[in-house]
Enzyme design. Structure first.
Site, PDB file in Angstrom:
ATOM      1  N   ARG A 106      -4.693  -7.289   2.385  1.00 43.19           N
ATOM      2  CA  ARG A 106      -4.952  -8.704   2.628  1.00 43.19           C
ATOM      3  C   ARG A 106      -3.640  -9.479   2.726  1.00 43.19           C
ATOM      4  NH1 ARG A 106      -6.587 -12.835  -2.120  1.00 43.19           N
ATOM      5  NH2 ARG A 106      -6.795 -14.680  -0.836  1.00 43.19           N
ATOM      6  N   PRO A 108     -11.659 -12.663  -7.375  1.00 46.57           N
ATOM      7  CA  PRO A 108     -12.086 -12.284  -6.034  1.00 46.57           C
ATOM      8  C   PRO A 108     -10.946 -12.001  -5.071  1.00 46.57           C
ATOM      9  CG  PRO A 108     -12.532 -14.619  -6.438  1.00 46.57           C
ATOM     10  CD  PRO A 108     -12.098 -14.015  -7.737  1.00 46.57           C
ATOM     11  N   ASN A 109     -11.194 -10.984  -4.266  1.00 44.80           N
ATOM     12  CA  ASN A 109     -10.345 -10.558  -3.160  1.00 44.80           C
ATOM     13  C   ASN A 109      -9.056  -9.872  -3.589  1.00 44.80           C
ATOM     14  OD1 ASN A 109     -12.155 -11.538  -1.134  1.00 44.80           O
ATOM     15  ND2 ASN A 109     -11.470 -13.595  -1.683  1.00 44.80           N
TER      16      ASN A 109
END
Length: 138
Positions: free
Chosen positions: A17, A9-10
């Site tokens: 980010r 995830p991410n």
């Protein structure tokens, strides 16, 4: 040699980010660099924000590939299921993290992946992936 990089995830947000932690490069751009540097290795890439999809991919490739480079991201610290999937397959897994998780929040110091991984590489930025790939080469 057939290897797959599996990101959790991410990590699809790399380049956007927290650039002070993860840098400014997208993983897709970095993956193209890896393919160029490791021309003799068949490299594939898979990313998902969904735990079950990561487990499904590990099971899918876990008996036929030469290695898995896994950055399970936050699931590293929460997913017994991903750890169990690694334990269930025969393909060796190298756990990778871009940041040094031991310099971060306390909950990131625990990994459900490390006990069942061939090895762990963390804290070298995106170069952690290079090091993981090199660990599979003879």
């Amino acid at each position: 040699m057939k290897l797959i990089i599996i990101n959790g995830p991410n990590l699809n947000l790399l380049g956007k980010r927290e650039p002070e932690v993860y840098g400014n490069k997208t993983f897709e751009d970095y993956f193209a660099d890896l393919q160029f540097r490791f021309k003799d290795v068949q490299l594939e890439y898979f990313q998902s924000n969904i735990e079950g999809e990561l487990i499904g991919k590990i099971q899918e490739v876990g008996f036929s590939y030469d290695g898995i480079v896994l950055n399970a991201a936050a699931y590293t610290h929460t997913s017994v299921g991903i750890g169990d999937a690694i334990k269930a397959v025969t393909t060796p897994v190298v756990e990778v993290h871009i940041s040094n998780t031991h310099k971060r929040e306390e909950f990131r110091h625990v990994s459900y992946i490390s006990p069942v991984a061939k090895g762990v590489i963390l804290g070298f930025g995106l170069q952690s992936y290079d090091l993981a790939i090199q660990s599979f080469l003879k």
